[in-house]
Design an enzyme around this catalytic site. Structure first.
Site, PDB file in Angstrom:
ATOM      1  N   TYR A 135       0.871  -1.183   0.000  1.00 13.18           N
ATOM      2  CA  TYR A 135       0.000   0.000   0.000  1.00 13.18           C
ATOM      3  C   TYR A 135       0.900   1.223   0.000  1.00 13.18           C
ATOM      4  N   GLU A 424      -0.720   4.784   9.918  1.00 15.26           N
ATOM      5  CA  GLU A 424      -2.182   4.911   9.757  1.00 15.26           C
ATOM      6  C   GLU A 424      -2.696   6.225  10.330  1.00 15.26           C
TER       7      GLU A 424
HETATM    8  C1  LIG Z   1       7.443  -8.982  20.572  1.00 18.32           C
HETATM    9  C2  LIG Z   1       6.516  -8.574  19.523  1.00 18.32           C
HETATM   10  C3  LIG Z   1       6.964  -8.945  18.146  1.00 18.32           C
HETATM   11  C4  LIG Z   1       6.192  -8.879  17.106  1.00 18.32           C
HETATM   12  C5  LIG Z   1       4.807  -8.293  17.155  1.00 18.32           C
HETATM   13  C6  LIG Z   1       4.025  -8.689  15.981  1.00 18.32           C
HETATM   14  C7  LIG Z   1       3.022  -7.997  15.576  1.00 18.32           C
HETATM   15  C8  LIG Z   1       2.812  -6.528  15.809  1.00 18.32           C
HETATM   16  C9  LIG Z   1       2.087  -6.195  17.010  1.00 18.32           C
HETATM   17  C10 LIG Z   1       1.402  -5.131  17.091  1.00 18.32           C
HETATM   18  C11 LIG Z   1       1.178  -4.272  15.897  1.00 18.32           C
HETATM   19  C12 LIG Z   1      -0.204  -3.733  15.956  1.00 18.32           C
HETATM   20  C13 LIG Z   1      -0.995  -3.545  14.918  1.00 18.32           C
HETATM   21  C14 LIG Z   1      -0.616  -3.765  13.497  1.00 18.32           C
HETATM   22  C15 LIG Z   1      -1.839  -3.761  12.608  1.00 18.32           C
HETATM   23  C16 LIG Z   1      -1.900  -3.211  11.443  1.00 18.32           C
HETATM   24  C17 LIG Z   1      -0.872  -2.283  10.935  1.00 18.32           C
HETATM   25  C18 LIG Z   1       0.017  -2.910   9.976  1.00 18.32           C
HETATM   26  C19 LIG Z   1       0.863  -2.210   9.321  1.00 18.32           C
HETATM   27  C20 LIG Z   1       0.901  -0.732   9.343  1.00 18.32           C
HETATM   28  C21 LIG Z   1       0.947  -0.227   7.930  1.00 18.32           C
HETATM   29  C22 LIG Z   1       0.807   1.223   7.880  1.00 18.32           C
HETATM   30  C23 LIG Z   1       0.244   1.775   6.828  1.00 18.32           C
HETATM   31  C24 LIG Z   1       0.110   3.235   6.680  1.00 18.32           C
HETATM   32  O1  LIG Z   1       0.531   4.010   7.485  1.00 18.32           O
HETATM   33  S1  LIG Z   1      -0.701   3.756   5.255  1.00 18.32           S
HETATM   34  C25 LIG Z   1      -0.655   5.495   5.277  1.00 18.32           C
HETATM   35  C26 LIG Z   1      -1.605   6.059   6.280  1.00 18.32           C
HETATM   36  N1  LIG Z   1      -1.667   7.479   6.130  1.00 18.32           N
HETATM   37  C27 LIG Z   1      -2.442   8.237   6.840  1.00 18.32           C
HETATM   38  O2  LIG Z   1      -3.132   7.755   7.704  1.00 18.32           O
HETATM   39  C28 LIG Z   1      -2.457   9.681   6.493  1.00 18.32           C
HETATM   40  C29 LIG Z   1      -3.188  10.513   7.475  1.00 18.32           C
HETATM   41  N2  LIG Z   1      -3.874  11.576   6.777  1.00 18.32           N
HETATM   42  C30 LIG Z   1      -5.237  11.525   6.484  1.00 18.32           C
HETATM   43  O3  LIG Z   1      -5.885  10.556   6.803  1.00 18.32           O
HETATM   44  C31 LIG Z   1      -5.890  12.680   5.776  1.00 18.32           C
HETATM   45  O4  LIG Z   1      -5.313  13.127   4.679  1.00 18.32           O
HETATM   46  C32 LIG Z   1      -6.307  13.764   6.740  1.00 18.32           C
HETATM   47  C33 LIG Z   1      -5.413  13.946   7.917  1.00 18.32           C
HETATM   48  C34 LIG Z   1      -7.639  13.302   7.201  1.00 18.32           C
HETATM   49  C35 LIG Z   1      -6.317  15.137   6.074  1.00 18.32           C
HETATM   50  O5  LIG Z   1      -7.407  15.359   5.375  1.00 18.32           O
HETATM   51  P1  LIG Z   1      -7.940  16.889   5.118  1.00 18.32           P
HETATM   52  O6  LIG Z   1      -9.131  17.203   5.887  1.00 18.32           O
HETATM   53  O7  LIG Z   1      -6.826  17.814   5.153  1.00 18.32           O
HETATM   54  O8  LIG Z   1      -8.366  16.907   3.721  1.00 18.32           O
HETATM   55  P2  LIG Z   1      -9.194  16.024   2.901  1.00 18.32           P
HETATM   56  O9  LIG Z   1      -9.664  16.892   1.788  1.00 18.32           O
HETATM   57  O10 LIG Z   1      -8.261  14.947   2.580  1.00 18.32           O
HETATM   58  O11 LIG Z   1     -10.505  15.600   3.765  1.00 18.32           O
HETATM   59  C36 LIG Z   1     -11.686  16.370   3.789  1.00 18.32           C
HETATM   60  C37 LIG Z   1     -12.912  15.628   4.251  1.00 18.32           C
HETATM   61  O12 LIG Z   1     -12.724  14.214   4.242  1.00 18.32           O
HETATM   62  C38 LIG Z   1     -12.977  13.701   5.547  1.00 18.32           C
HETATM   63  N3  LIG Z   1     -12.107  12.542   5.742  1.00 18.32           N
HETATM   64  C39 LIG Z   1     -10.788  12.547   5.896  1.00 18.32           C
HETATM   65  N4  LIG Z   1     -10.346  11.288   6.053  1.00 18.32           N
HETATM   66  C40 LIG Z   1     -11.426  10.492   5.977  1.00 18.32           C
HETATM   67  C41 LIG Z   1     -11.595   9.082   6.064  1.00 18.32           C
HETATM   68  N5  LIG Z   1     -10.564   8.249   6.278  1.00 18.32           N
HETATM   69  N6  LIG Z   1     -12.830   8.591   5.939  1.00 18.32           N
HETATM   70  C42 LIG Z   1     -13.895   9.405   5.730  1.00 18.32           C
HETATM   71  N7  LIG Z   1     -13.789  10.759   5.654  1.00 18.32           N
HETATM   72  C43 LIG Z   1     -12.567  11.270   5.768  1.00 18.32           C
HETATM   73  C44 LIG Z   1     -12.693  14.838   6.449  1.00 18.32           C
HETATM   74  O13 LIG Z   1     -13.325  14.657   7.665  1.00 18.32           O
HETATM   75  C45 LIG Z   1     -13.252  15.963   5.666  1.00 18.32           C
HETATM   76  O14 LIG Z   1     -14.657  15.915   5.778  1.00 18.32           O
HETATM   77  P3  LIG Z   1     -15.560  17.219   5.764  1.00 18.32           P
HETATM   78  O15 LIG Z   1     -15.305  17.897   4.468  1.00 18.32           O
HETATM   79  O16 LIG Z   1     -16.947  16.713   5.902  1.00 18.32           O
HETATM   80  O17 LIG Z   1     -15.144  18.039   6.932  1.00 18.32           O
HETATM   81  C1  LIG Z   2       6.485   1.566  10.850  1.00 13.47           C
HETATM   82  C2  LIG Z   2       5.764   2.379   9.830  1.00 13.47           C
HETATM   83  C3  LIG Z   2       5.093   1.728   8.819  1.00 13.47           C
HETATM   84  C4  LIG Z   2       4.449   2.453   7.822  1.00 13.47           C
HETATM   85  N1  LIG Z   2       3.832   1.796   6.795  1.00 13.47           N
HETATM   86  C5  LIG Z   2       3.292   2.507   5.776  1.00 13.47           C
HETATM   87  C6  LIG Z   2       2.706   1.834   4.658  1.00 13.47           C
HETATM   88  O1  LIG Z   2       2.653   0.613   4.600  1.00 13.47           O
HETATM   89  N2  LIG Z   2       2.212   2.582   3.649  1.00 13.47           N
HETATM   90  C7  LIG Z   2       2.231   3.943   3.673  1.00 13.47           C
HETATM   91  O2  LIG Z   2       1.769   4.552   2.716  1.00 13.47           O
HETATM   92  N3  LIG Z   2       2.757   4.606   4.723  1.00 13.47           N
HETATM   93  C8  LIG Z   2       3.285   3.920   5.768  1.00 13.47           C
HETATM   94  N4  LIG Z   2       3.826   4.583   6.843  1.00 13.47           N
HETATM   95  C9  LIG Z   2       3.836   6.042   6.861  1.00 13.47           C
HETATM   96  C10 LIG Z   2       2.873   6.638   7.859  1.00 13.47           C
HETATM   97  O3  LIG Z   2       1.558   6.457   7.476  1.00 13.47           O
HETATM   98  C11 LIG Z   2       3.184   8.104   8.059  1.00 13.47           C
HETATM   99  O4  LIG Z   2       4.485   8.203   8.581  1.00 13.47           O
HETATM  100  C12 LIG Z   2       2.179   8.743   8.976  1.00 13.47           C
HETATM  101  O5  LIG Z   2       0.934   8.872   8.337  1.00 13.47           O
HETATM  102  C13 LIG Z   2       2.640  10.101   9.514  1.00 13.47           C
HETATM  103  O6  LIG Z   2       2.908  10.967   8.492  1.00 13.47           O
HETATM  104  P1  LIG Z   2       4.285  11.781   8.387  1.00 13.47           P
HETATM  105  O7  LIG Z   2       5.386  10.804   8.466  1.00 13.47           O
HETATM  106  O8  LIG Z   2       4.153  12.613   7.180  1.00 13.47           O
HETATM  107  O9  LIG Z   2       4.328  12.675   9.668  1.00 13.47           O
HETATM  108  P2  LIG Z   2       4.271  14.249   9.719  1.00 13.47           P
HETATM  109  O10 LIG Z   2       2.922  14.692   9.292  1.00 13.47           O
HETATM  110  O11 LIG Z   2       5.416  14.834   9.007  1.00 13.47           O
HETATM  111  O12 LIG Z   2       4.413  14.469  11.268  1.00 13.47           O
HETATM  112  C14 LIG Z   2       5.498  15.138  11.911  1.00 13.47           C
HETATM  113  C15 LIG Z   2       4.947  15.939  13.101  1.00 13.47           C
HETATM  114  O13 LIG Z   2       4.129  16.988  12.619  1.00 13.47           O
HETATM  115  C16 LIG Z   2       2.888  17.009  13.283  1.00 13.47           C
HETATM  116  N5  LIG Z   2       1.858  17.484  12.342  1.00 13.47           N
HETATM  117  C17 LIG Z   2       1.706  17.148  11.037  1.00 13.47           C
HETATM  118  N6  LIG Z   2       0.639  17.775  10.518  1.00 13.47           N
HETATM  119  C18 LIG Z   2       0.097  18.508  11.483  1.00 13.47           C
HETATM  120  C19 LIG Z   2      -1.038  19.377  11.554  1.00 13.47           C
HETATM  121  N7  LIG Z   2      -1.839  19.583  10.520  1.00 13.47           N
HETATM  122  N8  LIG Z   2      -1.311  19.974  12.732  1.00 13.47           N
HETATM  123  C20 LIG Z   2      -0.540  19.745  13.819  1.00 13.47           C
HETATM  124  N9  LIG Z   2       0.550  18.935  13.810  1.00 13.47           N
HETATM  125  C21 LIG Z   2       0.865  18.318  12.650  1.00 13.47           C
HETATM  126  C22 LIG Z   2       2.650  15.565  13.722  1.00 13.47           C
HETATM  127  O14 LIG Z   2       1.794  15.513  14.851  1.00 13.47           O
HETATM  128  C23 LIG Z   2       4.074  15.126  14.046  1.00 13.47           C
HETATM  129  O15 LIG Z   2       4.349  15.499  15.373  1.00 13.47           O
HETATM  130  C24 LIG Z   2       4.460   3.871   7.860  1.00 13.47           C
HETATM  131  C25 LIG Z   2       5.126   4.523   8.905  1.00 13.47           C
HETATM  132  C26 LIG Z   2       5.774   3.791   9.881  1.00 13.47           C
HETATM  133  C27 LIG Z   2       6.490   4.518  10.969  1.00 13.47           C
END
Ligand SMILES: CC/C=C\C/C=C\C/C=C\C/C=C\C/C=C\C/C=C\CC/C=C/C(=O)SCCNC(=O)CCNC(=O)[C@H](O)C(C)(C)COP(=O)(O)OP(=O)(O)OC[C@H]1O[C@@H](n2cnc3c(N)ncnc32)[C@H](O)[C@@H]1OP(=O)(O)O
Ligand SMILES: Cc1cc2nc3c(=O)[nH]c(=O)nc-3n(C[C@H](O)[C@H](O)[C@H](O)COP(=O)(O)OP(=O)(O)OC[C@H]3O[C@@H](n4cnc5c(N)ncnc54)[C@H](O)[C@@H]3O)c2cc1C
Length: 664
Positions: A135, A424
């Protein structure tokens, strides 16, 4: 008394039916039996042993993970496991790997954002693991700000293809798990450009590597981003970097459930809201809440068992010293964490229900509760992962010096868990989303729009602004209505106060930025209310088993009253309760700790964790801590030889030097 006897003695004190509690913890008898079977299957298979994982170098560690993932897949096929069984099996293998992203994000993204035809084409390949998916959303320059992603997908009408391109260094995909070394495909998020116009960020299915020799497709540069925090831990995952140099993919590889691009390059919106593009994140955030209770329960299980085995001070007349679990300070640190594990379990269960409900409604074109689902998943993901990461570290401290040893299992658990606060969605960024939702809800109250679901209490805001807490004795804090009202009043008053402050700004966005730290506090209060209310709801269910409901009640009030104690500033400053009532809550909390104490070991036994899964000498089921800790030390490679490697080069010359100096 030996450690073994300590825990046996503790188990004899239990006042409830542990087997019945195991079912409550698992969610159902079916879930219990299935997870129990899979846990034992993994624990008894030498191919899944975890000993020494933290001592492996990165390459060996990664290859070891590949071996385990392949073995797991082999067993899944041999045993004809269902999807549910396979999920449990992977969970108990307990090693982050590319399969998490494949099953946890790639497949759900196609299911949620793909059209029927796209699902028919890609899902069978993914289900049979004939392709492996990642992803790829986050980039080097942007993660939180999804609309700021720079990768482009430009439609070429001449060839009916999209051209995927990385125009800058900061547009390099950065972080996606499984991408670095394994995935053959990815859902790549990119800015859609057709006929010279931008149409926002969308997902595209892109092949990254050859299915024959695993070499990157020409024009693709791909690799691992490097070592991460801690030994073992998340380093089993190949988080990757990826750039595209004008990579062409067929038009039908854009996920088109939300927006279709026609042969001519015209964009046609479907009836589903744009936000559905973020749907995979909503799904994963929901699973992360359930996983928080699992990780927290692991840490708490280790700290509780060890606290019963460990004795320090208090020996009288040569008798035994005090078990550290009997110290009130230990109880006041440990039991709220035990209560949180149960609280997060139940809120996770509820969130799963909410997610299923939203999914069904979406299929029937009812999008009304999508904003609430987003706010709940975002807020609860933030609340539970922050609390769990902090709790794992607290459990390490609760285990004293031995907690710092890798043999305790806690350092690796912490290292593997802590990124959950960031991935996430950064936890603060997510709370700001909740704040937007809350402020919107409050601003609509005047228009007569009745809030529903988790914000229904804001519909009674006038009453909540005036209500006076009705507590006169410590026992009054054991009434669900009293606790609920205190949490509702605190949250409602904080929301209204923030909304009033916001209204003083001419530009609401300026106000939101200026007041963001206060707004985040209101989000936390709202999310804590959700957890408390779902725990109270759970108590209203018919829960079978002798004494089980009683224990759950105690845990529920420990969870709530400990929060009240910790966030006393909020409760007092909003005038929800008086200082006298706060003091009564504290009295009640101490009494609850005493009631939980004899049941503490049984309450962690109810998690039903195998020693293999726990991976902790301190948390062993039999309590045989000291002999095993002693045994473990000798397994360290440093102890392979009595005189260490390096003695002749460094220690001996130093000693000789000192001898010479001494003689001078
Ligand atoms: C000893 C132990 C050893 C081993 C252990 C083994 C196992 C591990 C154990 C524990 C681990 C635990 C758990 C693991 C489980 C799973 C995880 C696995 C892997 C992790 C992989 C990670 C993947 C990623 O990170 S993917 C990338 C994720 N990225 C983000 O999340 C980005 C965050 N940003 C956003 O979501 C958005 O952009 C935003 C912050 C919401 C900003 O949006 P903004 O408002 O600026 O603008 P938009 O125009 O985009 O949105 C406007 C509008 O949309 C609504 N909105 C926003 N988001 C959503 C949504 N998701 N759904 C519905 N609606 C949404 C928002 O509210 C606005 O609405 P209104 O206009 O009505 O106000
Ligand atoms: C172990 C791991 C696995 C991951 N796996 C995936 C994956 O599989 N796929 C994928 O696509 N991504 C993945 N990611 C990325 C992850 O989703 C992002 O790192 C995460 O969404 C945070 O975004 P960033 O790194 O841009 O942080 P930033 O947004 O740069 O955050 C930096 C600092 O700025 C602050 N900040 C940012 N924006 C604002 C705001 N608007 N207002 C106030 N404070 C703010 C935050 O709170 C934080 O303290 C992974 C990350 C990690 C660490």
């Amino acid at each position: 008394m030996k450690g073994v006897d300590h825990l046996a003695h503790e188990r004899n004190k239990t006042e409830f039916d542990v087997d019945a509690m195991k079912i409550v913890w698992a969610g159902s008898r079916h879930a219990f039996e299935l997870s129990d079977r899979m846990a034992r299957l993994v624990a008894s298979d030498p191919a899944f042993q975890k000993d020494g994982r933290i001592r492996l170098g990165r390459k060996e560690l990664f290859k070891n993970t590949l071996r385990k993932a392949a073995h797991a897949w082999k067993r899944i096929l041999e045993l004809h496991l269902t999807e549910e069984e396979a999920g449990w099996l992977r969970n108990f293998v307990d090693e982050p790997s590319f399969t998490d992203l494949h099953w946890g994000m790639f497949v759900p993204a196609i299911k949620g954002q793909g059209t029927d035809e796209q699902q028919q084409k890609w899902l069978p390949l993914a289900y049979k693991m004939q392709i492996i998916g990642s992803y790829a959303q986050t980039e080097l320059g942007h993660g939180s700000n999804v609309q700021g992603l720079e990768t482009t997908a430009t439609f070429d009408p001449e060839t009916d293809e999209f051209v995927i391109h990385s125009p800058t260094l900061t547009s390099s995909k950065w972080w996606p798990g499984g991408l670095g070394k394994v995935s053959t495909h990815a859902i790549v998020y990119a800015r859609l450009i057709t006929n010279g116009q931008e149409h926002g960020v969308h997902g595209f299915i892109v092949q990254l590597r050859s299915l024959d020799d695993h070499m990157p497709i020409p024009g693709i540069t791909i690799g691992d981003i490097g070592m991460k925090f801690g030994n073992g831990a998340y380093n089993t995952m190949d988080n990757g970097v990826l750039t595209f140099d004008h990579i062409r993919i067929p038009r039908n590889q854009m996920l088109m459930r939300v927006l279709q691009v026609t042969r001519e390059g015209k964009c046609v919106k479907s009836n589903v809201p744009r936000q559905l593009i973020y749907g995979t994140m909503v799904f994963v955030r929901q699973t992360i809440v359930a996983d928080a209770s699992t990780a927290l329960a692991r840490a708490v299980c280790i700290a509780t068992r060890y606290s019963a085995v460990r004795r320090q001070f208090g020996s009288q007349d040569g008798g035994m010293e005090t078990q550290v679990i009997d110290y009130k300070t230990q109880q006041s640190r440990l039991f709220p964490l035990l209560a949180s594990a149960y609280a997060f379990r139940f809120v996770g269960e509820w969130l799963k229900w909410l997610y299923t409900d939203v999914t069904q409604r979406l299929q029937a074109n009812d999008f009304s509760i999508l904003p609430e689902a987003h706010a709940c998943t975002a807020g609860l993901k933030s609340l539970t992962t922050t609390a769990t990461a902090d709790a794992i570290e607290e459990c390490r401290k609760l285990c004293g010096g031995h907690g710092y040893l890798c043999a305790s299992g806690l350092p690796e658990l912490f290292a593997v868990y802590v990124p959950a606060c960031t991935y996430e969605g950064d936890n603060v960024v997510l709370l700001l989303q909740v704040a937007r939702f809350l402020m919107k809800t409050v601003s609509q109250l005047g228009s007569g729009k009745k809030p529903v679901g988790t914000t229904a209490y804001l519909g009674r805001v006038q009453d909540l602004l005036q209500c006076c807490c009705d507590v006169q004795t410590a026992e009054d804090w054991l009434k669900p209505s009293v606790v609920l009202e205190a949490f509702e009043a605190r949250s409602a008053r904080m929301c209204v106060a923030r909304a009033q402050n916001l209204s003083k700004f001419e530009n609401p966005e300026d106000g939101f930025a200026e007041l963001s730290a206060d707004l985040v506090e209101a989000s936390v209060a709202h999310c804590q209310l959700i957890v408390v209310s779902k725990f109270i709801d759970k108590l209203q269910q018919d829960i079978p088993g002798k004494g089980v409901n009683r224990q759950l009640q105690n845990l529920c009030y420990i969870y709530a009253l400990n929060l009240l104690h910790k966030y006393l500033g909020d409760f007092l400053s909003t005038g929800c309760i008086t200082p006298k009532q706060a003091s009564l809550a504290n009295d009640q909390l101490r009494s609850l700790y005493s009631q939980i104490r004899p049941n503490a070991i049984a309450l962690v036994d109810a998690f039903n964790y195998t020693d293999h899964y726990l991976g902790s000498v301190l948390g062993r089921y039999d309590g045989n801590v000291y002999p095993k800790l002693y045994e473990e030390a000798w397994k360290d490679p440093l102890n392979d030889s009595v005189v260490p490697d390096g003695y002749h080069e460094y220690i001996h010359p130093m000693l000789k030097q000192q001898l010479r100096n001494a003689r001078l």
